[in-house]
Design a protein around this motif. Structure first.
Motif, short mmCIF file in Angstrom:
data_model
loop_
_atom_site.label_atom_id
_atom_site.label_comp_id
_atom_site.label_asym_id
_atom_site.label_seq_id
_atom_site.Cartn_x
_atom_site.Cartn_y
_atom_site.Cartn_z
N GLN A 1 0.90 -1.10 -0.20
CA GLN A 1 0.04 -0.04 0.10
C GLN A 1 1.00 1.15 -0.10
OE1 GLN A 1 -3.32 0.13 -0.39
NE2 GLN A 1 -3.29 2.35 -0.60
N ALA A 2 2.02 1.22 0.83
CA ALA A 2 2.89 2.18 0.62
C ALA A 2 3.52 2.66 -0.62
CB ALA A 2 3.77 2.06 1.87
N ASP A 3 3.97 1.56 -1.47
CA ASP A 3 4.35 1.69 -2.63
C ASP A 3 3.49 2.33 -3.60
OD1 ASP A 3 6.84 0.67 -1.75
OD2 ASP A 3 6.58 -1.31 -2.66
N ALA A 4 2.32 1.74 -3.43
CA ALA A 4 0.98 2.33 -4.22
C ALA A 4 0.72 3.76 -3.96
CB ALA A 4 -0.31 1.46 -4.12
N GLU B 1 2.72 5.87 -2.94
CA GLU B 1 3.91 6.80 -3.61
C GLU B 1 4.03 6.64 -5.05
OE1 GLU B 1 7.37 5.63 -1.30
OE2 GLU B 1 6.12 6.01 0.84
N GLY B 2 3.42 5.85 -5.69
CA GLY B 2 3.57 5.62 -7.17
C GLY B 2 4.94 4.69 -7.48
N VAL B 3 5.17 4.00 -6.73
CA VAL B 3 6.35 3.21 -6.99
C VAL B 3 5.88 1.80 -7.22
CG1 VAL B 3 8.47 2.15 -5.95
CG2 VAL B 3 7.68 4.38 -4.79
N GLU B 4 6.60 1.50 -8.68
CA GLU B 4 6.14 -0.02 -9.16
C GLU B 4 7.43 -0.76 -8.41
OE1 GLU B 4 6.42 -2.12 -13.52
OE2 GLU B 4 6.76 0.06 -13.19
N PRO B 5 6.74 -1.67 -7.90
CA PRO B 5 7.60 -2.78 -6.83
C PRO B 5 9.00 -3.30 -7.79
CG PRO B 5 5.22 -3.38 -6.80
CD PRO B 5 5.45 -2.40 -8.00
N GLY B 6 10.11 -3.10 -7.15
CA GLY B 6 11.41 -3.66 -7.62
C GLY B 6 11.71 -2.88 -8.96
N VAL B 7 11.18 -1.72 -9.33
CA VAL B 7 11.64 -0.92 -10.48
C VAL B 7 11.80 0.32 -10.31
CG1 VAL B 7 11.17 -0.65 -13.14
CG2 VAL B 7 10.38 -2.85 -12.04
N GLY B 8 12.95 1.16 -10.95
CA GLY B 8 13.20 2.32 -10.77
C GLY B 8 14.00 2.84 -11.80
N GLY B 9 14.56 4.08 -11.73
CA GLY B 9 15.51 4.66 -12.47
C GLY B 9 17.04 3.80 -12.50
N LEU B 10 17.19 3.28 -11.66
CA LEU B 10 18.35 2.66 -11.44
C LEU B 10 18.41 1.11 -12.22
CD1 LEU B 10 19.49 3.14 -7.59
CD2 LEU B 10 20.47 4.11 -9.65
N ALA B 11 17.08 0.86 -12.50
CA ALA B 11 16.97 -0.67 -12.90
C ALA B 11 16.95 -0.53 -14.65
CB ALA B 11 15.44 -1.14 -12.91
N ALA B 12 17.51 0.38 -15.17
CA ALA B 12 17.67 0.64 -16.76
C ALA B 12 18.77 -0.15 -17.31
CB ALA B 12 18.07 2.24 -16.91
N ASP B 13 19.56 -0.59 -16.37
CA ASP B 13 20.71 -1.49 -16.64
C ASP B 13 20.41 -3.05 -16.47
OD1 ASP B 13 22.15 0.46 -18.36
OD2 ASP B 13 23.06 1.07 -16.33
N GLY B 14 19.27 -3.13 -15.77
CA GLY B 14 18.93 -4.61 -15.51
C GLY B 14 19.22 -4.90 -13.65
N VAL B 15 19.58 -3.75 -12.87
CA VAL B 15 19.65 -4.01 -11.60
C VAL B 15 18.73 -3.47 -10.94
CG1 VAL B 15 21.51 -3.29 -9.92
CG2 VAL B 15 22.23 -3.67 -12.05
N LEU B 16 18.49 -4.30 -9.94
CA LEU B 16 17.09 -3.78 -9.23
C LEU B 16 17.69 -2.92 -8.10
CD1 LEU B 16 15.63 -7.47 -8.07
CD2 LEU B 16 14.61 -5.62 -10.07
N VAL B 17 16.52 -1.88 -8.07
CA VAL B 17 16.74 -0.71 -7.20
C VAL B 17 16.96 -1.05 -5.81
CG1 VAL B 17 15.59 1.22 -5.98
CG2 VAL B 17 15.17 0.97 -8.45
N SER B 18 16.17 -2.07 -5.24
CA SER B 18 16.69 -2.73 -3.78
C SER B 18 17.87 -3.25 -3.81
CB SER B 18 15.61 -3.79 -3.54
OG SER B 18 15.75 -4.86 -4.46
N VAL B 19 18.48 -3.82 -4.61
CA VAL B 19 19.91 -4.31 -4.56
C VAL B 19 20.99 -3.26 -4.63
CG1 VAL B 19 21.50 -5.80 -5.95
CG2 VAL B 19 19.41 -6.64 -5.84
N THR B 20 20.70 -2.28 -5.56
CA THR B 20 21.53 -1.20 -5.60
C THR B 20 21.71 -0.36 -4.47
OG1 THR B 20 21.01 -0.89 -8.20
CG2 THR B 20 22.09 0.92 -7.03
N CYS B 21 20.44 0.03 -3.76
CA CYS B 21 20.44 0.73 -2.67
C CYS B 21 20.99 0.04 -1.43
CB CYS B 21 19.01 1.05 -2.37
SG CYS B 21 18.19 2.45 -3.27
N ARG B 22 20.87 -1.19 -1.35
CA ARG B 22 21.57 -2.05 -0.41
C ARG B 22 23.22 -2.03 -0.36
NH1 ARG B 22 19.08 -7.73 0.07
NH2 ARG B 22 17.07 -6.27 0.47
N VAL B 23 23.70 -2.01 -1.62
CA VAL B 23 25.09 -2.33 -1.76
C VAL B 23 25.66 -0.84 -1.50
CG1 VAL B 23 26.82 -2.31 -3.58
CG2 VAL B 23 24.94 -4.08 -3.59
#
Length: 342
Positions: A46-49, A51-73
């Motif tokens: 519900q929080a993602d919805a 905020e208009g956030v598509e689960p697991g996808v974002g600007g950092l995912a353009a190269d095939g890297v998930l946002v969650s993984v990038t932010c964690r690293v």
């Protein structure tokens, strides 16, 4: 049918779940905060919805890297990233940043001056601002005159009480939900102070409601007992004990108590013993959370305080006054005993 959780509590749980460390599961977060895992997953979706956030996808995912993984690293919280992506820096925020930078340079060169001198210096380099703007920015960044900073009491007197003193230092109760002392404390971060208002049950020592805000206004004091009522149910006639601060004497706070059927009580001025119930609790998170390290943002410290209250204080910290039980364990035993007696 279970009672709905307060919005502020839900927001804290979602923040903790989003910013959890590697290896910490959503199920563990749900257990620490006393909610069902499926409920927490629902709150996250519900929080993602919202905020208009598509689960697991974002600007950092353009190269095939998930946002969650990038932010964690990169050790970056996901929520601030999504918030920035949805609304980048505005022109007003950029102007404020340039102003703050000019004030910082002036204060660094001449730390003995107050806010007026940095304001003059900023105007000399072409950044127009009123003295009041500098007065607002300097304290929020922790920039004070090396000689003129006031310490201790600010000379203001507490106003008249709006409730009688029904407790008189008698901080005892025969059952939960009889007496709720409440108080406010603040903790410093690089971004400014977040303020915590907590409502404590004197029988089980559980924090039945709390609120955290960037400003110490009446809404902070109103939100804490409102959250307590939402979590504890019918508590009409229960006593809420506060000091004589402006937040507790405000019309909004008095109306909130009346709306929930709660009875207000206020102590005396300058009587340290009148606030022992809340001060004894506030010393714990102060020593275990804010004082253990420096904090960059209010949101970061808010998440840490909420986690400490729900995970450590409520469910792991055993108390001598409760027979070496945690507040959650003590209330569970009392509830079982009461049902057997009935």
């Amino acid at each position: 049918m279970s009672k709905p959780c307060p919005r502020g509590f839900r927001g804290d749980v979602v923040r903790v779940a989003r910013d959890r460390e590697p290896g910490v599961t959503v199920e563990r977060i749900a257990k620490d905060f006393g909610v069902r895992p499926m409920t927490l997953f629902k709150w996250l979706r519900q929080a993602d919805a919202d905020e208009g956030v598509e689960p697991g996808v974002g600007g950092l995912a353009a190269d095939g890297v998930l946002v969650s993984v990038t932010c964690r690293v990169l050790d970056i919280a996901r929520r601030p990233y999504h918030r920035w992506r949805a609304r980048p820096v505005t022109g007003t925020e950029l102007d404020q940043a340039y102003r703050a930078n000019a004030l910082f340079d002036a204060h660094r060169d001449d730390p003995e001056f107050g806010y007026r001198f940095p304001a003059d210096e900023a105007r000399d380099v072409g950044l127009s601002m009123a003295d009041r703007t500098a007065w607002r920015i300097c304290p929020s960044m922790g920039w004070w005159s090396a000689f003129g900073r006031k310490r201790g009491r600010d000379g203001k007197k507490a106003g008249p009480p709006v409730h009688d003193d029904l407790v008189r230092r008698g901080f005892t109760a025969t059952a939960p939900n009889r007496l709720w002392p409440a108080g406010i404390t603040g903790h410093r971060t690089a971004e400014g102070k977040p303020y915590l208002c907590a409502v404590k049950d004197v029988r089980s020592n559980r924090i039945v409601g709390y609120s955290i805000d960037s400003r110490m206004k009446s809404r902070l004091a109103v939100a804490a007992p409102t959250n307590a009522v939402a979590r504890r149910g019918d508590v009409a006639g229960r006593v809420v004990r506060t000091d004589r601060g402006s937040q507790s004497r405000s019309r909004k706070f008095v109306r909130a108590l009346a709306r929930h059927g709660l009875t207000g009580s206020m102590g005396r001025i300058g009587a340290a013993g009148d606030d022992t119930a809340t001060e004894s609790f506030f010393a714990l998170p102060r020593n275990n959370v804010p004082d253990r390290r420096t904090w960059s943002t209010r949101g970061e410290l808010r998440t840490a305080i909420a986690t400490w209250i729900e995970r450590t204080y409520h469910r792991r910290r055993r108390q001598t006054g409760l027979g070496r039980l945690t507040p959650i364990e003590y209330e569970a035993i009392m509830t079982t005993s009461a049902s057997q007696t009935a």
